[in-house]
Every structure is written in C-alpha cells, then in structure tokens.
Scaffold this motif. Structure first.
Motif, mmCIF file in Angstrom:
data_model
loop_
_atom_site.group_PDB
_atom_site.id
_atom_site.type_symbol
_atom_site.label_atom_id
_atom_site.label_comp_id
_atom_site.label_asym_id
_atom_site.label_seq_id
_atom_site.Cartn_x
_atom_site.Cartn_y
_atom_site.Cartn_z
ATOM 1 N N SER A 73 -17.052 30.974 -25.806
ATOM 2 C CA SER A 73 -18.458 30.304 -25.425
ATOM 3 C C SER A 73 -19.318 31.150 -25.111
ATOM 4 C CB SER A 73 -17.972 29.295 -24.274
ATOM 5 O OG SER A 73 -17.644 30.209 -23.117
ATOM 6 N N ARG B 158 -30.313 37.030 -22.110
ATOM 7 C CA ARG B 158 -29.902 35.836 -21.673
ATOM 8 C C ARG B 158 -30.851 35.101 -20.344
ATOM 9 N NH1 ARG B 158 -23.921 36.289 -20.122
ATOM 10 N NH2 ARG B 158 -24.247 38.054 -19.213
ATOM 11 N N GLN C 105 -27.014 33.655 -29.384
ATOM 12 C CA GLN C 105 -28.234 32.764 -29.497
ATOM 13 C C GLN C 105 -29.113 33.292 -28.598
ATOM 14 O OE1 GLN C 105 -28.779 30.018 -31.185
ATOM 15 N NE2 GLN C 105 -26.720 30.479 -32.105
ATOM 16 N N ALA C 106 -28.826 34.052 -27.527
ATOM 17 C CA ALA C 106 -29.941 34.855 -26.785
ATOM 18 C C ALA C 106 -30.363 36.186 -27.419
ATOM 19 C CB ALA C 106 -29.194 35.099 -25.390
ATOM 20 N N GLU D 11 -23.025 32.041 -26.505
ATOM 21 C CA GLU D 11 -24.352 32.127 -25.716
ATOM 22 C C GLU D 11 -25.070 33.427 -26.065
ATOM 23 O OE1 GLU D 11 -25.590 32.863 -21.110
ATOM 24 O OE2 GLU D 11 -23.588 32.791 -21.739
#
Length: 227
Positions: free
Chosen positions: A115, A45, A122-123, A119
């Motif tokens: 959420s 992240r 995708q990271a 995140e």
C-alpha cells in the motif's frame, strides 16, 4: 513474490550531498544518502519538512548509472558576528567552497508494504511539492516510477550499492538515519557502502540474496546476510 518500487532520478544541472561535518568546504557524497532520498519521497507525498514518522518502514537501494562530473564552486556568504553593542547587526564575509556533481543519474529502489509503494508511485508521478536532491535548487527529473514483482534469489553478481567492503568498488560512509539524542542534539548513524562502477556489476566472493529486477541484481540492507 515481493514488490519493489523503482524509478530513475536525473539531475539535469547539478547535485550536492553535503557531508555533515564539513564547514567552509562543503564536500559531497558520491550518492544521495538514504535520508536525502526519504526527504525527496516525503516532498512528493506532501509531508511536512523533517517529517519521519514512517522512516523505518522503508528500505532504499540504488544503482549509479552516471556519477556525472565533479566541479567546485565558490560563494561569498555573510555570517553574523557579535557586535560591540548588543543588538548591532554586524556580518563577516566568508568564502565558501562547495563541491558539486553535474548531470548525475541514479536508479532508485524502494521496498515497503504494498500500500505504501502504491502511494509513493502515485506521488512520484504527481508530486505535491517540487522535487530536488540535496540543496533546494538541485532539481531532479523522476523517470518512469513503476512497481516490479520479484523474488529473492542467490547470486554473486550485484549491480546496486552493497553494504560493507567489496573489492573493485568505490567506498563511501554515508548517514543512514538520524535519531534524537536530546532536545538539542541528534545522533547520526552511518553505513559503509561499496559502489560498483557506473552501470556495471561486481562479483562477490560468495552468493548473496538479491532481487533480480529488469536484468540486474539489487541488494537492500535487510537482505545482506550470510546464507
């Protein structure tokens, strides 16, 4: 229905999860402790080193697909020692033994707000920093991060690591988190886990709440409780 983020982690070379109390003999845990996996997630992240602001928002579980092969390596390192005069740079040679595991494979499960799961997914698909587990040269391959919908159900067959003592499993007492006790000291919190045989399940004495995910049943700390 709840959502869980899952992905594979393969260490193509070696991995080592050093026990904090070890000094010249670095013994490894057989699984990556939750803080280690949280650190890898933060690297993906793009978070700063030692950042832990949302640590308590994540629950982590895993399956050992392959524990790999254990080996021991020897390294000669230099430790600074006090010289006869202030400011002198004198170093002692020390032989360091480090236990490693070759070609380990885990399936990781993360539970959090939707959420945050999006995140993280995708990271992991496009990490900000190179990813590793344990030492900085223990690189990993991340396999197929995906979010799964599932619902808690009662079952006796569990495939993931299990908090507490379960017959027929390997036991390990790993750090789960570190809290700041003072400006210079950190307190380590531990949890005993039972590890089923590689890729297999174990049968509990009583039904427990677990998440059925792709044909296997996963337990997190938060849902391991009496019915």
């Amino acid at each position: 229905m709840e959502k869980i983020l899952t992905f594979g982690v393969i260490c193509p070379f070696w991995a080592s999860f050093r026990q904090p109390q070890s000094v010249n003999v670095h013994v490894t845990y057989p699984i990556p402790p939750p803080p280690t996996l949280y650190g890898m997630l933060n690297a993906a992240r793009g978070k700063p080193q030692d950042w832990n602001a949302d640590r308590d928002n994540w629950e982590i579980s895993l399956i050992v697909e392959s524990k790999g092969t254990f080996l021991e390596t020897f390294s000669k390192i230099f430790k600074p020692s006090r010289g006869e005069k202030e400011g002198e740079g004198i170093f002692d040679r020390t032989i360091l033994m480090r236990q490693k595991m070759v070609k380990v494979h885990y399936t990781i499960y993360l539970k959090s707000d939707e959420s945050m799961l999006v995140e993280a997914e995708q990271a992991l698909k496009s990490p900000h920093w190179p990813l590793y587990l344990g030492e900085s040269d223990d690189v990993v391959d991340i396999i197929n991060p995906r979010i799964i919908e599932c619902q808690l159900t009662e079952t006796q067959q569990i495939h993931s690591i299990i908090p507490g003592f379960v017959e027929g499993c390997q036991l390990v007492n790993v750090p789960t988190r570190f809290t700041e006790a003072s400006r210079t000291q950190w307190q380590m919190h531990r949890q005993i886990y039972s590890i089923p045989p590689d890729g297999e399940s174990v049968s509990l004495s009583e039904p427990r709440l677990a998440y059925p995910i792709e044909g296997r049943n996963i337990i997190f700390n938060g849902n391991f409780r009496e019915n």
